[in-house]
Write an enzyme that holds these catalytic residues in place. Sequence first.
Site, mmCIF file in Angstrom:
data_model
loop_
_atom_site.group_PDB
_atom_site.id
_atom_site.type_symbol
_atom_site.label_atom_id
_atom_site.label_comp_id
_atom_site.label_asym_id
_atom_site.label_seq_id
_atom_site.Cartn_x
_atom_site.Cartn_y
_atom_site.Cartn_z
ATOM 1 N N PRO A 250 0.672 -1.326 -0.010
ATOM 2 C CA PRO A 250 0.049 0.002 -0.082
ATOM 3 C C PRO A 250 0.753 1.139 -0.329
ATOM 4 O O PRO A 250 1.895 1.537 0.742
ATOM 5 C CB PRO A 250 -1.000 0.155 1.152
ATOM 6 N N ARG B 188 4.918 10.499 -2.473
ATOM 7 C CA ARG B 188 4.787 10.760 -1.588
ATOM 8 C C ARG B 188 6.073 11.072 -0.616
ATOM 9 O O ARG B 188 6.662 10.300 -0.799
ATOM 10 C CB ARG B 188 4.228 8.915 -1.211
ATOM 11 N N ASN C 138 8.212 -5.592 -0.788
ATOM 12 C CA ASN C 138 8.399 -3.919 0.307
ATOM 13 C C ASN C 138 6.172 -3.841 0.423
ATOM 14 O O ASN C 138 4.906 -3.982 -0.473
ATOM 15 C CB ASN C 138 8.498 -2.934 -0.665
ATOM 16 N N HIS D 293 13.044 -2.451 1.999
ATOM 17 C CA HIS D 293 12.214 -1.261 2.885
ATOM 18 C C HIS D 293 13.145 0.104 2.385
ATOM 19 O O HIS D 293 14.275 -0.825 2.352
ATOM 20 C CB HIS D 293 12.384 -0.816 4.834
ATOM 21 N N ARG E 203 13.334 4.384 12.162
ATOM 22 C CA ARG E 203 11.582 5.583 12.199
ATOM 23 C C ARG E 203 11.435 5.031 13.251
ATOM 24 O O ARG E 203 10.485 4.315 15.064
ATOM 25 C CB ARG E 203 10.482 5.099 11.252
#
Length: 146
Positions: A9, A17, A73, A99, A106
């Site tokens: 997604p 993005r 991914n 990734h 993160r």
Amino acid sequence: MNILLINGPNLNLLGTREPEIYGSKTLNDIENDLSSIANDKIINLECFQSNHEGEIVDKIQDSIKNVQGILINAGAFTHTSISIRDALIGSKIPFVELHISNIFSREEFRKESFLTDKAIGIISGFGISSYSLGLYGIIEYLKNKK
């Protein structure tokens, strides 16, 4: 040799993005770059992207008889999808988890992956290069497996 690239997604939004995290290349750019590498190595690369968990599960299951390796991914599904994990395990197709960003540097919720312990390898944090590194890695793995 047939390799399947699966993108989960929101990866269809690459290029727009959060470019400070994911870069400015689009998913189409990445797929074209990988296809060039695959062609040079005489590898058939199929690219697939979906924002829907069930479609990803279906794609994995449909690939059981004709795909030797998977690059995935899974995007946000990395941290949530037991069904994708189960499909990958059930397929018995070796896979590399990819990734773009370093998920371990993160937010806390991104540090948990339902895929890592079943992957033959994980590549995280090399930006768009994570894809080519993953492709080279799975090609070598499959060559040495024979």
